[in-house]
Design a protein around this motif. Structure first.
Motif, PDB file in Angstrom:
ATOM      1  N   THR A  84       1.015  -1.156   0.005  1.00 26.93           N
ATOM      2  CA  THR A  84       0.183   0.042   0.005  1.00 26.93           C
ATOM      3  C   THR A  84       0.803   1.208   0.013  1.00 26.93           C
ATOM      4  N   GLY A  85       0.316   2.336  -0.049  1.00 27.60           N
ATOM      5  CA  GLY A  85       0.957   3.658  -0.056  1.00 27.60           C
ATOM      6  C   GLY A  85      -0.003   4.787  -0.459  1.00 27.60           C
ATOM      7  N   LYS A  86       0.282   5.869  -0.603  1.00 26.04           N
ATOM      8  CA  LYS A  86      -0.399   7.078  -0.759  1.00 26.04           C
ATOM      9  C   LYS A  86      -0.541   6.989  -2.438  1.00 26.04           C
ATOM     10  N   THR A  87      -1.476   7.562  -3.093  1.00 31.87           N
ATOM     11  CA  THR A  87      -1.681   7.859  -4.441  1.00 31.87           C
ATOM     12  C   THR A  87      -0.454   8.462  -5.241  1.00 31.87           C
ATOM     13  N   GLY A  88       0.116   7.864  -6.022  1.00 36.53           N
ATOM     14  CA  GLY A  88       1.279   8.283  -6.869  1.00 36.53           C
ATOM     15  C   GLY A  88       2.573   8.133  -6.382  1.00 36.53           C
ATOM     16  N   ALA A  89       2.507   7.055  -5.356  1.00 40.69           N
ATOM     17  CA  ALA A  89       3.906   6.666  -4.451  1.00 40.69           C
ATOM     18  C   ALA A  89       4.462   5.711  -5.547  1.00 40.69           C
ATOM     19  N   GLY A  90       3.781   5.041  -6.483  1.00 40.52           N
ATOM     20  CA  GLY A  90       4.521   4.146  -7.135  1.00 40.52           C
ATOM     21  C   GLY A  90       4.210   2.490  -6.804  1.00 40.52           C
ATOM     22  N   LYS A  91       3.112   2.447  -6.265  1.00 45.23           N
ATOM     23  CA  LYS A  91       2.673   0.945  -6.046  1.00 45.23           C
ATOM     24  C   LYS A  91       2.628   0.011  -7.099  1.00 45.23           C
ATOM     25  N   SER A  92       2.319   0.563  -8.224  1.00 50.68           N
ATOM     26  CA  SER A  92       2.317  -0.136  -9.387  1.00 50.68           C
ATOM     27  C   SER A  92       3.606  -0.766 -10.019  1.00 50.68           C
ATOM     28  N   THR A  93       4.653   0.277  -9.795  1.00 49.77           N
ATOM     29  CA  THR A  93       5.924  -0.096 -10.038  1.00 49.77           C
ATOM     30  C   THR A  93       6.526  -1.115  -9.271  1.00 49.77           C
ATOM     31  N   ARG A 131       3.385  12.584 -10.828  1.00 48.18           N
ATOM     32  CA  ARG A 131       3.025  11.403 -11.324  1.00 48.18           C
ATOM     33  C   ARG A 131       1.300  11.232 -11.518  1.00 48.18           C
ATOM     34  N   ILE A 132       0.507  11.467 -10.433  1.00 47.05           N
ATOM     35  CA  ILE A 132      -0.845  11.581 -10.716  1.00 47.05           C
ATOM     36  C   ILE A 132      -1.444  12.537 -11.711  1.00 47.05           C
ATOM     37  N   MET A 133      -0.662  13.653 -11.916  1.00 46.89           N
ATOM     38  CA  MET A 133      -1.280  14.803 -12.941  1.00 46.89           C
ATOM     39  C   MET A 133      -1.097  14.040 -14.181  1.00 46.89           C
ATOM     40  N   ILE A 134      -0.132  13.339 -14.389  1.00 44.65           N
ATOM     41  CA  ILE A 134       0.389  12.799 -15.590  1.00 44.65           C
ATOM     42  C   ILE A 134      -0.488  11.384 -15.938  1.00 44.65           C
ATOM     43  N   ARG A 135      -0.739  10.611 -14.898  1.00 45.51           N
ATOM     44  CA  ARG A 135      -1.570   9.331 -14.914  1.00 45.51           C
ATOM     45  C   ARG A 135      -2.934   9.606 -14.944  1.00 45.51           C
ATOM     46  N   ASP A 136      -3.572  10.497 -14.312  1.00 47.69           N
ATOM     47  CA  ASP A 136      -5.061  10.661 -14.506  1.00 47.69           C
ATOM     48  C   ASP A 136      -5.331  11.958 -15.049  1.00 47.69           C
ATOM     49  N   SER A 137      -4.446  12.423 -15.859  1.00 49.39           N
ATOM     50  CA  SER A 137      -4.711  13.867 -16.667  1.00 49.39           C
ATOM     51  C   SER A 137      -5.492  14.923 -15.707  1.00 49.39           C
ATOM     52  N   LEU A 138      -5.020  15.180 -14.563  1.00 53.04           N
ATOM     53  CA  LEU A 138      -5.304  16.217 -13.749  1.00 53.04           C
ATOM     54  C   LEU A 138      -4.630  17.468 -13.707  1.00 53.04           C
ATOM     55  N   ASN A 139      -5.132  18.479 -13.386  1.00 56.15           N
ATOM     56  CA  ASN A 139      -4.389  19.768 -13.130  1.00 56.15           C
ATOM     57  C   ASN A 139      -3.738  19.834 -11.696  1.00 56.15           C
ATOM     58  N   GLU A 140      -2.952  20.785 -11.408  1.00 57.30           N
ATOM     59  CA  GLU A 140      -2.184  20.727 -10.134  1.00 57.30           C
ATOM     60  C   GLU A 140      -3.389  20.798  -9.021  1.00 57.30           C
TER      61      GLU A 140
END
Length: 179
Positions: free
Chosen positions: A10-19, A143-152
């Motif tokens: 586990t870990g926070k969003t964008g930490a890199g769990k999938s990696t 990471r999450i801006m790129i992954r989820d196409s989000l603004n800051e």
């Protein structure tokens, strides 16, 4: 005889769990993706939608399928409503994860459950160990801006909506700094 190990990741969003999961998969571990299980749980437990409607009102599309965005709007409107959602969903998801892990142990010595809410769901009590993946906030935000196409702004809302670092680190048997 080799011992079978059930590991929570586990870990926070964008930490890199999938990696980290991908690394363990390369080494022969069986990976259970908690997000995939959560999306599929409605196909297995047909009573869940009725329970959610009872708790949150009309959250269905015209074709009687679950309107996920409406559910999210209502369920995340307060901590109390989020707890109601979790009390309905976590047991069903945990049961599916347990079933998949049992099957996986037929051919694998290590099963890793990659799930953001594994601590909150109580599933870590079933795990032999827990790995927490961490990364600095700025890296996670990018990471999450790129992954989820989000603004800051929206990326920071997701980041700030999670528990603090101590919540995760206090449950960790192992910590992976993925910066």
């Amino acid at each position: 005889m080799r011992l079978k190990k059930l590991v929570g990741l586990t870990g926070k969003t964008g930490a890199g769990k999938s990696t980290v999961s991908a690394y363990f998969k390369e080494k022969g571990a069986y990976i259970i993706d908690g997000d995939v299980v959560a999306r599929n749980v409605f196909n297995v437990d047909k009573t869940l939608i009725d329970k959610l409607v009872d708790a949150f009102g009309n959250i269905l599309n015209n074709d009687k399928t679950l309107n996920r965005s409406e559910l999210a709007k209502r369920a995340f409107s307060s901590p109390e409503k989020t707890e109601i959602l979790n009390s309905i969903m976590h047991p069903a998801i945990n049961k599916l994860i347990e079933n998949e892990a049992e099957k996986a142990f037929e051919n694998h010595d290590v099963v890793i459950v990659d799930a953001a809410a594994i601590i909150e769901s109580g599933f870590t009590k079933r795990c032999d160990s827990v790995i927490v993946v961490t990364a600095p906030v700025e890296i996670r935000k990018k990471r999450i801006m790129i992954r989820d196409s989000l603004n800051e702004e929206n990326a920071l809302i997701r980041i700030n909506g999670q528990k603090d670092d101590e919540f995760y680190l206090s449950k960790a048997d192992f910590i992976v700094n993925n910066d």
